[in-house]
Design an enzyme around this catalytic site. Structure first.
Site, PDB file in Angstrom:
ATOM      1  N   GLY A  61       0.814  -1.213   0.000  1.00 24.19           N
ATOM      2  CA  GLY A  61       0.000   0.000   0.000  1.00 24.19           C
ATOM      3  C   GLY A  61       0.848   1.263   0.000  1.00 24.19           C
ATOM      4  O   GLY A  61       0.511   2.260  -0.649  1.00 24.19           O
TER       5      GLY A  61
ATOM      6  N   ASN B 165      -7.906   4.470   8.643  1.00 28.54           N
ATOM      7  CA  ASN B 165      -7.322   3.337   9.358  1.00 28.54           C
ATOM      8  C   ASN B 165      -7.388   3.467  10.878  1.00 28.54           C
ATOM      9  O   ASN B 165      -7.225   2.486  11.582  1.00 28.54           O
ATOM     10  CB  ASN B 165      -5.864   3.137   8.931  1.00 28.54           C
ATOM     11  CG  ASN B 165      -5.068   4.412   8.974  1.00 28.54           C
ATOM     12  OD1 ASN B 165      -5.405   5.397   8.310  1.00 28.54           O
ATOM     13  ND2 ASN B 165      -4.011   4.447   9.767  1.00 28.54           N
TER      14      ASN B 165
ATOM     15  N   GLN C  39      -7.960   0.445   3.538  1.00 31.26           N
ATOM     16  CA  GLN C  39      -8.797  -0.010   4.660  1.00 31.26           C
ATOM     17  C   GLN C  39     -10.242  -0.256   4.247  1.00 31.26           C
ATOM     18  O   GLN C  39     -11.011  -0.829   5.010  1.00 31.26           O
ATOM     19  CB  GLN C  39      -8.753   1.015   5.803  1.00 31.26           C
ATOM     20  CG  GLN C  39      -7.400   1.134   6.483  1.00 31.26           C
ATOM     21  CD  GLN C  39      -7.057  -0.042   7.392  1.00 31.26           C
ATOM     22  OE1 GLN C  39      -7.905  -0.866   7.741  1.00 31.26           O
ATOM     23  NE2 GLN C  39      -5.792  -0.127   7.773  1.00 31.26           N
TER      24      GLN C  39
ATOM     25  N   SER D 103      -3.872  -2.948  -0.564  1.00 28.31           N
ATOM     26  CA  SER D 103      -2.789  -3.673   0.103  1.00 28.31           C
ATOM     27  C   SER D 103      -3.315  -5.038   0.539  1.00 28.31           C
ATOM     28  O   SER D 103      -4.301  -5.115   1.278  1.00 28.31           O
ATOM     29  CB  SER D 103      -2.305  -2.880   1.317  1.00 28.31           C
ATOM     30  OG  SER D 103      -1.380  -3.650   2.042  1.00 28.31           O
TER      31      SER D 103
ATOM     32  N   HIS E 271      -2.344  -7.403   2.587  1.00 28.57           N
ATOM     33  CA  HIS E 271      -2.318  -7.953   3.962  1.00 28.57           C
ATOM     34  C   HIS E 271      -3.462  -7.454   4.834  1.00 28.57           C
ATOM     35  O   HIS E 271      -3.624  -7.895   5.970  1.00 28.57           O
ATOM     36  CB  HIS E 271      -0.964  -7.732   4.626  1.00 28.57           C
ATOM     37  CG  HIS E 271      -0.657  -6.339   5.071  1.00 28.57           C
ATOM     38  ND1 HIS E 271      -0.821  -5.919   6.379  1.00 28.57           N
ATOM     39  CD2 HIS E 271      -0.181  -5.265   4.409  1.00 28.57           C
ATOM     40  CE1 HIS E 271      -0.446  -4.654   6.491  1.00 28.57           C
ATOM     41  NE2 HIS E 271      -0.055  -4.227   5.311  1.00 28.57           N
TER      42      HIS E 271
ATOM     43  N   THR F 176      11.833  -6.954 -10.918  1.00 28.86           N
ATOM     44  CA  THR F 176      11.395  -8.311 -11.268  1.00 28.86           C
ATOM     45  C   THR F 176      10.063  -8.631 -10.598  1.00 28.86           C
ATOM     46  O   THR F 176       9.894  -8.385  -9.397  1.00 28.86           O
ATOM     47  CB  THR F 176      12.484  -9.336 -10.856  1.00 28.86           C
ATOM     48  OG1 THR F 176      13.673  -8.993 -11.563  1.00 28.86           O
ATOM     49  CG2 THR F 176      12.083 -10.764 -11.193  1.00 28.86           C
TER      50      THR F 176
ATOM     51  N   CYS G  48       1.884   1.667  12.199  1.00 29.14           N
ATOM     52  CA  CYS G  48       3.172   2.185  11.729  1.00 29.14           C
ATOM     53  C   CYS G  48       3.569   3.443  12.492  1.00 29.14           C
ATOM     54  O   CYS G  48       4.677   3.938  12.349  1.00 29.14           O
ATOM     55  CB  CYS G  48       3.116   2.452  10.234  1.00 29.14           C
ATOM     56  SG  CYS G  48       1.602   3.200   9.721  1.00 29.14           S
TER      57      CYS G  48
HETATM   58  N1  PLP Z   1      -2.921   3.211   3.677  1.00 26.79           N
HETATM   59  C1  PLP Z   1      -3.663   2.870   4.735  1.00 26.79           C
HETATM   60  C2  PLP Z   1      -4.975   3.527   4.967  1.00 26.79           C
HETATM   61  C3  PLP Z   1      -3.205   1.884   5.622  1.00 26.79           C
HETATM   62  O1  PLP Z   1      -3.936   1.549   6.685  1.00 26.79           O
HETATM   63  C4  PLP Z   1      -1.947   1.258   5.369  1.00 26.79           C
HETATM   64  C5  PLP Z   1      -1.413   0.229   6.285  1.00 26.79           C
HETATM   65  O2  PLP Z   1      -1.390   0.362   7.471  1.00 26.79           O
HETATM   66  C6  PLP Z   1      -1.216   1.671   4.245  1.00 26.79           C
HETATM   67  C7  PLP Z   1      -1.739   2.640   3.424  1.00 26.79           C
HETATM   68  C8  PLP Z   1       0.123   1.074   3.936  1.00 26.79           C
HETATM   69  O3  PLP Z   1       0.009  -0.202   3.386  1.00 26.79           O
HETATM   70  P1  PLP Z   1       1.244  -1.241   3.463  1.00 26.79           P
HETATM   71  O4  PLP Z   1       1.303  -1.701   4.877  1.00 26.79           O
HETATM   72  O5  PLP Z   1       0.862  -2.335   2.516  1.00 26.79           O
HETATM   73  O6  PLP Z   1       2.453  -0.516   3.027  1.00 26.79           O
END
Ligand code: PLP
Length: 376
Positions: free
Chosen positions: A71, A152, A180, A200, A202, A238, A322
């Site tokens: 993401g 998020n 999200q 994203s 995950h 790649t 994060c």
């Molecule tokens: N954007 C939002 C709203 C998110 O919640 C996140 C992940 O926490 C990201 C972007 C970033 O995605 P990634 O963890 O795949 O880099």
């Protein structure tokens, strides 16, 4: 006692079936998807199928999807690439909501050094960007507008079709970070009217390090990563075949089970909130996707609550995962009008389709007991 995971907005476990379908691409069909021989063609077939399937589900054309390392890269690309492309058309202003993920806002801030103007759209107390606020903020030199679909930290959901329409009428590109929102909403990029949209894997039970950016054909978006001719010459590197296969399968599986899982998650969320109603001084901040609830427990520092619950086997978070190493109050909650003290008392609880009612009841009891204990 098994641990209880209530942090699905930070990440989700990889679906075991998805994992099983990814594994052949590590050791057997391991070829470089760009190689012209049979090994390469086998890998390329996996990528092509993944792209076609995802495009169909998103109502996009296969050549409008670009696979990324997640993401963050997709968000960075949309901001840097969209802004730089529009600057060549004389529009060097970027407008973004005040509650964007740092993957968007940090990219926008970095553009100032290249001579861009960067401005923020306010949100109301629920975290919503009013379409009128966007209308009033637009100027002829606004090249790019970015508003995330679901937040998020609070789960707040924006009216993306309305916002996109206003931005497009101004001749601006419109980007939405749908990272999200993707686990909970069906996505039709055409109906949404967006130029770019990020995903994203995950967040919907796919692998980490796998993302995608939808770029509507004809949009003046510059590449972010240059190198080989991969992704039609717009994203070098790649091809990460297992990640792409995993992303597409996870999206498809999640979309197929979405109605049932959304219903279950909404019931779990309601159960948790009902169980803690007798706890005074607890308020919900913002509301939107069923999985996320942002709770302020007055008088309790959020990090203290997160650590105390962790010791008792419950995983929740004090905001964006994060940003958890940061001591700064959440920019999202400040933008919604909370004081620094109040923002520092908010935690995020995010539910998942595999949580059980028993887990929710136990977590709610521990939440109540811990808040009372920390209040002394
Ligand atoms: N954007 C939002 C709203 C998110 O919640 C996140 C992940 O926490 C990201 C972007 C970033 O995605 P990634 O963890 O795949 O880099």
């Amino acid at each position: 006692m098994e641990r209880i995971y209530l942090d699905h907005s930070a990440t989700t476990p990889l679906d075991k079936e998805v994992f099983a379908q990814m594994t052949p691409y590590f050791c057997e069909d391991f070829g470089n998807a760009d190689s012209p021989h049979a090994h390469g063609r086998g890998a390329q077939r996996g990528v092509d199928t993944a792209r076609d399937r995802l495009a169909e589900l998103l109502h996009a054309k296969p050549n409008e999807l670009y696979f990324t390392s997640g993401g963050t890269e997709a968000d960075n690309w949309a901001i840097f690439g969209g802004a730089r492309g529009m600057k060549e058309r004389g529009k060097a202003r970027v407008l973004l909501s005040a509650i964007e993920h740092h993957a968007v806002s940090s990219a926008a801030e970095a553009l100032r050094a290249e001579g861009f103007t960067v401005d923020y759209l306010p949100v109301d107390g629920r975290g919503i960007v009013a379409p009128e606020a966007l209308q009033n903020a637009l100027t002829p030199d606004t090249g790019l507008v970015a508003v995330m679909w679901a937040n998020n930290e609070t789960g707040t959901v924006q009216d993306i079709p309305a916002l996109a329409k206003i931005a497009k009428a101004n001749g601006s590109l419109f980007f939405t970070d749908a990272v999200q929102a993707a686990p909970y909403f069906e996505m039709d990029v055409t109906a949404l009217g967006v130029d770019m949209l990020s995903l994203s894997a995950h967040k919907f039970y796919g692998p980490k390090g796998a993302g995608a950016l939808y770029i509507k054909n004809g949009s003046p978006v510059k590449p972010l990563i240059v190198g080989g001719e991969q992704e039609r010459g717009r994203r070098g590197g790649t091809t990460n075949v297992p990640a792409i296969v995993g992303l597409s399968l996870a999206y498809e599986k999640n979309a197929g089970g979405m109605v049932a899982s959304n219903g279950k998650i909404a019931r779990l969320r309601a159960l948790f909130l009902r169980e803690i109603t007798d706890l005074s001084g607890v308020t919900v901040q913002g509301e939107g996707v069923p999985a996320i609830v942002n709770l302020r427990a007055e008088g309790v520092k959020n990090t203290d609550l997160v650590y105390a619950l962790d010791l008792q086997g419950v995983s929740i978070s004090a905001g964006a995962a994060c940003a958890s190493g940061s001591t700064k109050p959440s920019h999202v909650l400040l933008a919604m009008g909370l004081s620094e003290k109040a923002a520092g008392e908010c935690v995020r609880v995010s539910f998942g389709k595999d949580n059980s009612e028993e887990e929710i009841l136990r977590a709610a009891t521990l939440f109540k007991e811990t808040v009372l204990r920390l209040r002394g």
